[in-house]
Design a protein around this motif. Structure first.
Motif, PDB file in Angstrom:
ATOM      1  N   VAL A  32      26.631 -19.261 111.790  1.00  0.00           N
ATOM      2  CA  VAL A  32      27.837 -19.212 112.612  1.00  0.00           C
ATOM      3  C   VAL A  32      28.773 -20.383 112.328  1.00  0.00           C
ATOM      4  O   VAL A  32      29.964 -20.192 112.084  1.00  0.00           O
ATOM      5  CB  VAL A  32      27.473 -19.182 114.116  1.00  0.00           C
ATOM      6  CG1 VAL A  32      28.702 -19.236 114.991  1.00  0.00           C
ATOM      7  CG2 VAL A  32      26.643 -17.951 114.430  1.00  0.00           C
ATOM      8  N   THR A  33      28.234 -21.587 112.346  1.00  0.00           N
ATOM      9  CA  THR A  33      29.078 -22.783 112.234  1.00  0.00           C
ATOM     10  C   THR A  33      29.162 -23.360 110.832  1.00  0.00           C
ATOM     11  O   THR A  33      30.042 -24.167 110.562  1.00  0.00           O
ATOM     12  CB  THR A  33      28.549 -23.894 113.154  1.00  0.00           C
ATOM     13  OG1 THR A  33      27.256 -24.320 112.669  1.00  0.00           O
ATOM     14  CG2 THR A  33      28.446 -23.430 114.594  1.00  0.00           C
ATOM     15  N   SER A  46      17.157 -15.485 113.302  1.00  0.00           N
ATOM     16  CA  SER A  46      16.993 -14.077 113.629  1.00  0.00           C
ATOM     17  C   SER A  46      16.211 -13.407 112.508  1.00  0.00           C
ATOM     18  O   SER A  46      16.623 -13.467 111.347  1.00  0.00           O
ATOM     19  CB  SER A  46      18.357 -13.400 113.765  1.00  0.00           C
ATOM     20  OG  SER A  46      18.210 -11.998 113.793  1.00  0.00           O
ATOM     21  N   TYR A  53      20.229 -20.495 112.730  1.00  0.00           N
ATOM     22  CA  TYR A  53      21.205 -20.985 113.704  1.00  0.00           C
ATOM     23  C   TYR A  53      20.930 -22.449 114.009  1.00  0.00           C
ATOM     24  O   TYR A  53      19.780 -22.881 114.073  1.00  0.00           O
ATOM     25  CB  TYR A  53      21.153 -20.157 114.989  1.00  0.00           C
ATOM     26  CG  TYR A  53      21.320 -18.685 114.724  1.00  0.00           C
ATOM     27  CD1 TYR A  53      22.521 -18.184 114.221  1.00  0.00           C
ATOM     28  CD2 TYR A  53      20.291 -17.794 114.939  1.00  0.00           C
ATOM     29  CE1 TYR A  53      22.680 -16.829 113.944  1.00  0.00           C
ATOM     30  CE2 TYR A  53      20.442 -16.443 114.671  1.00  0.00           C
ATOM     31  CZ  TYR A  53      21.642 -15.976 114.180  1.00  0.00           C
ATOM     32  OH  TYR A  53      21.787 -14.633 113.905  1.00  0.00           O
ATOM     33  N   GLU A  57      21.781 -22.343 121.858  1.00  0.00           N
ATOM     34  CA  GLU A  57      22.999 -21.770 122.436  1.00  0.00           C
ATOM     35  C   GLU A  57      23.676 -20.815 121.452  1.00  0.00           C
ATOM     36  O   GLU A  57      24.102 -19.721 121.824  1.00  0.00           O
ATOM     37  CB  GLU A  57      23.975 -22.882 122.842  1.00  0.00           C
ATOM     38  CG  GLU A  57      23.498 -23.726 123.994  1.00  0.00           C
ATOM     39  CD  GLU A  57      22.487 -24.802 123.598  1.00  0.00           C
ATOM     40  OE1 GLU A  57      22.342 -25.109 122.395  1.00  0.00           O
ATOM     41  OE2 GLU A  57      21.820 -25.314 124.501  1.00  0.00           O
ATOM     42  N   ILE A  58      23.778 -21.235 120.195  1.00  0.00           N
ATOM     43  CA  ILE A  58      24.401 -20.385 119.180  1.00  0.00           C
ATOM     44  C   ILE A  58      23.575 -19.121 118.972  1.00  0.00           C
ATOM     45  O   ILE A  58      24.117 -18.013 118.939  1.00  0.00           O
ATOM     46  CB  ILE A  58      24.562 -21.148 117.852  1.00  0.00           C
ATOM     47  CG1 ILE A  58      25.578 -22.282 118.010  1.00  0.00           C
ATOM     48  CG2 ILE A  58      24.980 -20.204 116.729  1.00  0.00           C
ATOM     49  CD1 ILE A  58      25.611 -23.243 116.847  1.00  0.00           C
ATOM     50  N   THR A  60      21.534 -17.648 121.037  1.00  0.00           N
ATOM     51  CA  THR A  60      21.635 -16.799 122.219  1.00  0.00           C
ATOM     52  C   THR A  60      22.938 -16.027 122.230  1.00  0.00           C
ATOM     53  O   THR A  60      22.950 -14.819 122.495  1.00  0.00           O
ATOM     54  CB  THR A  60      21.504 -17.645 123.502  1.00  0.00           C
ATOM     55  OG1 THR A  60      20.246 -18.301 123.494  1.00  0.00           O
ATOM     56  CG2 THR A  60      21.627 -16.789 124.761  1.00  0.00           C
ATOM     57  N   LYS A  61      24.049 -16.709 121.913  1.00  0.00           N
ATOM     58  CA  LYS A  61      25.345 -16.023 121.885  1.00  0.00           C
ATOM     59  C   LYS A  61      25.375 -14.911 120.852  1.00  0.00           C
ATOM     60  O   LYS A  61      25.862 -13.823 121.103  1.00  0.00           O
ATOM     61  CB  LYS A  61      26.461 -17.027 121.605  1.00  0.00           C
ATOM     62  CG  LYS A  61      26.805 -17.885 122.791  1.00  0.00           C
ATOM     63  CD  LYS A  61      27.924 -18.839 122.464  1.00  0.00           C
ATOM     64  CE  LYS A  61      28.204 -19.738 123.644  1.00  0.00           C
ATOM     65  NZ  LYS A  61      29.258 -20.720 123.347  1.00  0.00           N
ATOM     66  N   VAL A  62      24.860 -15.186 119.683  1.00  0.00           N
ATOM     67  CA  VAL A  62      24.872 -14.184 118.606  1.00  0.00           C
ATOM     68  C   VAL A  62      23.965 -13.012 118.955  1.00  0.00           C
ATOM     69  O   VAL A  62      24.355 -11.851 118.805  1.00  0.00           O
ATOM     70  CB  VAL A  62      24.427 -14.810 117.260  1.00  0.00           C
ATOM     71  CG1 VAL A  62      24.171 -13.738 116.220  1.00  0.00           C
ATOM     72  CG2 VAL A  62      25.461 -15.798 116.770  1.00  0.00           C
ATOM     73  N   THR A  64      22.745 -11.991 121.850  1.00  0.00           N
ATOM     74  CA  THR A  64      23.024 -11.234 123.084  1.00  0.00           C
ATOM     75  C   THR A  64      24.439 -10.688 123.102  1.00  0.00           C
ATOM     76  O   THR A  64      24.789  -9.934 124.000  1.00  0.00           O
ATOM     77  CB  THR A  64      22.823 -12.105 124.346  1.00  0.00           C
ATOM     78  OG1 THR A  64      23.748 -13.191 124.310  1.00  0.00           O
ATOM     79  CG2 THR A  64      21.400 -12.621 124.441  1.00  0.00           C
ATOM     80  N   GLY A  65      25.242 -11.084 122.142  1.00  0.00           N
ATOM     81  CA  GLY A  65      26.619 -10.617 122.089  1.00  0.00           C
ATOM     82  C   GLY A  65      27.514 -11.269 123.128  1.00  0.00           C
ATOM     83  O   GLY A  65      28.603 -10.783 123.416  1.00  0.00           O
ATOM     84  N   ALA A  66      27.047 -12.365 123.700  1.00  0.00           N
ATOM     85  CA  ALA A  66      27.826 -13.050 124.746  1.00  0.00           C
ATOM     86  C   ALA A  66      28.966 -13.862 124.183  1.00  0.00           C
ATOM     87  O   ALA A  66      29.032 -14.251 123.102  1.00  0.00           O
ATOM     88  CB  ALA A  66      26.906 -13.965 125.539  1.00  0.00           C
TER      89      ALA A  66
END
Length: 66
Positions: A32-33, A46, A53, A57-58, A60-62, A64-66
């Motif tokens: 992501v970053t 994953s 990741y 936090e990153i 979880t966001k990816v 769960t789609g949050a």
């Protein structure tokens, strides 16, 4: 001549309880970053996406789609 793994990204296969090194290196990049993650500090990935990741936090966001 021996090749050093320093500053070289590794290729990994992520599994449920760990990862297998496919190509040697000393780090991977967060999916992501783009942040560099030392292999000994890698804790979040994953299996289905085969992505590392930088933090919980990153991940979880990816995932769960949050």
């Amino acid at each position: 001549m021996l090749m050093s793994n320093t500053a070289r990204p590794a290729r990994l296969h992520f599994m449920a309880n760990g990862f297998r090194v496919l190509s040697p290196g000393d780090h991977v990049l967060c999916a992501v970053t783009g942040e560099r993650i030392a292999l000994d500090a890698l804790k979040y990935w994953s299996v289905s996406r085969q992505e590392p990741y930088a933090s919980a936090e990153i991940a979880t966001k990816v995932l769960t789609g949050a």
